[in-house]
Design a protein around this motif. Sequence first.
Motif, PDB file in Angstrom:
ATOM      1  N   SER A  24       3.327   3.624   4.750  1.00 50.66           N
ATOM      2  CA  SER A  24       4.227   4.759   4.910  1.00 50.66           C
ATOM      3  C   SER A  24       4.004   5.871   3.890  1.00 50.66           C
ATOM      4  O   SER A  24       4.585   6.937   4.018  1.00 50.66           O
ATOM      5  CB  SER A  24       5.674   4.277   4.829  1.00 50.66           C
ATOM      6  N   ALA A  25       3.161   5.663   2.909  1.00 48.53           N
ATOM      7  CA  ALA A  25       2.962   6.668   1.862  1.00 48.53           C
ATOM      8  C   ALA A  25       1.903   7.710   2.228  1.00 48.53           C
ATOM      9  O   ALA A  25       1.634   8.605   1.433  1.00 48.53           O
ATOM     10  CB  ALA A  25       2.587   5.977   0.552  1.00 48.53           C
ATOM     11  N   PHE A  26       1.292   7.630   3.413  1.00 53.71           N
ATOM     12  CA  PHE A  26       0.195   8.518   3.774  1.00 53.71           C
ATOM     13  C   PHE A  26       0.511   9.450   4.947  1.00 53.71           C
ATOM     14  O   PHE A  26      -0.396   9.930   5.618  1.00 53.71           O
ATOM     15  CB  PHE A  26      -1.049   7.694   4.121  1.00 53.71           C
ATOM     16  N   GLY A  27       1.777   9.708   5.215  1.00 55.71           N
ATOM     17  CA  GLY A  27       2.183  10.441   6.410  1.00 55.71           C
ATOM     18  C   GLY A  27       1.444  11.731   6.679  1.00 55.71           C
ATOM     19  O   GLY A  27       0.920  11.951   7.773  1.00 55.71           O
ATOM     20  N   GLN A  28       1.378  12.606   5.716  1.00 56.98           N
ATOM     21  CA  GLN A  28       0.740  13.911   5.920  1.00 56.98           C
ATOM     22  C   GLN A  28      -0.752  13.756   6.216  1.00 56.98           C
ATOM     23  O   GLN A  28      -1.291  14.436   7.086  1.00 56.98           O
ATOM     24  CB  GLN A  28       0.957  14.802   4.699  1.00 56.98           C
ATOM     25  N   ALA A  29      -1.412  12.848   5.536  1.00 56.16           N
ATOM     26  CA  ALA A  29      -2.835  12.620   5.779  1.00 56.16           C
ATOM     27  C   ALA A  29      -3.060  12.055   7.181  1.00 56.16           C
ATOM     28  O   ALA A  29      -4.040  12.399   7.849  1.00 56.16           O
ATOM     29  CB  ALA A  29      -3.407  11.678   4.725  1.00 56.16           C
ATOM     30  N   ILE A  30      -2.161  11.205   7.643  1.00 55.32           N
ATOM     31  CA  ILE A  30      -2.270  10.634   8.986  1.00 55.32           C
ATOM     32  C   ILE A  30      -2.089  11.729  10.033  1.00 55.32           C
ATOM     33  O   ILE A  30      -2.815  11.772  11.031  1.00 55.32           O
ATOM     34  CB  ILE A  30      -1.260   9.486   9.178  1.00 55.32           C
ATOM     35  N   GLU A  31      -1.141  12.630   9.821  1.00 54.29           N
ATOM     36  CA  GLU A  31      -0.944  13.752  10.740  1.00 54.29           C
ATOM     37  C   GLU A  31      -2.215  14.595  10.845  1.00 54.29           C
ATOM     38  O   GLU A  31      -2.593  15.029  11.936  1.00 54.29           O
ATOM     39  CB  GLU A  31       0.212  14.629  10.276  1.00 54.29           C
ATOM     40  N   GLN A  32      -2.867  14.841   9.729  1.00 55.09           N
ATOM     41  CA  GLN A  32      -4.107  15.626   9.732  1.00 55.09           C
ATOM     42  C   GLN A  32      -5.201  14.902  10.509  1.00 55.09           C
ATOM     43  O   GLN A  32      -5.936  15.519  11.283  1.00 55.09           O
ATOM     44  CB  GLN A  32      -4.558  15.902   8.298  1.00 55.09           C
TER      45      GLN A  32
END
Length: 182
Positions: A37-45
Amino acid sequence: MDRAKTANLTSDIARRIEALASYARSIGSDAVLFTCSAFGQAIEQAAAKLDVPVLKPNEAMFETAIRRGGRTAMLYTFPPSREGMEQEFRDEAARMGQAATIRSYFVPGAIEAVRAGDVESHNRLIAAEAAKLRDFDAIVLAQFSMARARDAVKAATNIPLSTSPDAAVAKLRVLLGADQPA
């Protein structure tokens, strides 16, 4: 562990998330589900660059909780994930056009217990925190690793509970045509 070392997502971490998603697609995956759950923004990209569903670990869980009502309690064990997850929840509520709030509760000692192999203490600590909650429409367990406490939490409270793995798998089944939406 890289995310625990830094307060912010670095461009190096974001590139690694994208590389993982691209690799999964290159070997024939029909979808990609990240579990931290700590990588949300990177996953969106990364998701923006692929032609298959790429899910953040908590988006389906948040959708489920928001549909249940306006007030959600989030139990978490990994402090770096809290702020990003709260923002993801608010973003999801806005995307769904729902007035929803989230209040987070840290469960001290739980992550250390599970890392030491003491799953029973991990589950007991999370359930004890859940038992204190009142006046919420839903409870969510923030990290995938917390899903093992699902039964203990259900025994400790009558508030509807969602976990990331269960909600994510259900959403992917719908997206991939294996199930019809409920």
